[in-house]
Design an enzyme around this catalytic site. Structure first.
Site: not given
Length: 211
Positions: A73-74
């Site tokens: 995730d970013s």
């Protein structure tokens, strides 16, 4: 030694190819979830941190498959906005994945902010779950600034707004060749590569000691 399987939770073909390229010299078979018939396998990203979302996605996939698993995730974190949009980066304007609306909202939030206060960072978190179900978390970060308008047609998301430290062009102008060397995800993947090397060396040592 037989190649180990590494199954990716992403359905993003670009990410799959990037990861395969970075890990190509390791004795690992990189497989997307689509390749094992799980292309419709989606997990709601309702965590309050990147770590929570990444771990949740990795655990859900690990429960369904044999082998190592990774999920990521970013997000983009703006200092003067107390870290917004952060974990909600892809749905900042309310609609999932609408880059144009997200960028427009961000520029509106920063409209009266001078350049010296428009500092930001992209963060990426990769969760690796080993064959023994151990959880390892790897991080990557890329600092920069947010401009006053969109520049460049390359990349996606906030790329046309974000100028990385040490450069005078946005990710939208620099393109993937440079971005994939300096980005938050590139750094997280480099750390993943190191972690996998250690795991593989440990396995080789165990195999040799048991002979």
């Amino acid at each position: 030694m037989k190649n180990k399987k590494l199954i990716l939770s992403t359905g993003n073909l670009h990410k799959v190819e990037e990861i395969k390229d970075i890990l190509k010299d390791l004795p690992i078979e990189v497989i997307s979830k689509k390749e094992i018939g799980l292309d419709d396998f989606e997990i709601e990203e309702d965590g309050t941190t990147l770590e929570e979302n990444s771990i949740k996605k990795a655990k859900a996939l690990s429960d369904r498959v044999e082998g190592m698993v990774i999920a990521d995730d970013s997000g983009l974190f703006i200092d003067i906005l107390n870290g917004e949009p952060g974990v909600y980066s892809s749905r900042y304007a309310g609609e999932e994945g609408n880059d144009e609306k997200n960028n427009k909202k961000l520029l509106e939030e920063l409209k009266d902010i001078p350049m010296e206060e428009r500092t930001a960072k992209f963060k990426a978190v990769i969760t690796l779950i080993t064959e023994d179900k151990e959880i390892r978390t790897l991080y990557g970060e890329c600092k920069g600034t947010i401009g006053f308008g969109s520049k460049g047609e390359k990349g996606f998301g906030y790329d046309p707004l974000f100028t990385p430290e040490g450069y005078d062009k946005t990710f939208g102008e620099l393109g993937e060749e440079i971005k994939n060397k300096i980005s938050h995800r590139a750094k997280a993947l480099a750390n993943l590569r190191k972690e996998l090397r250690v795991l593989l060396e440990d396995d080789i040592d165990e195999d040799n000691s048991s002979q």
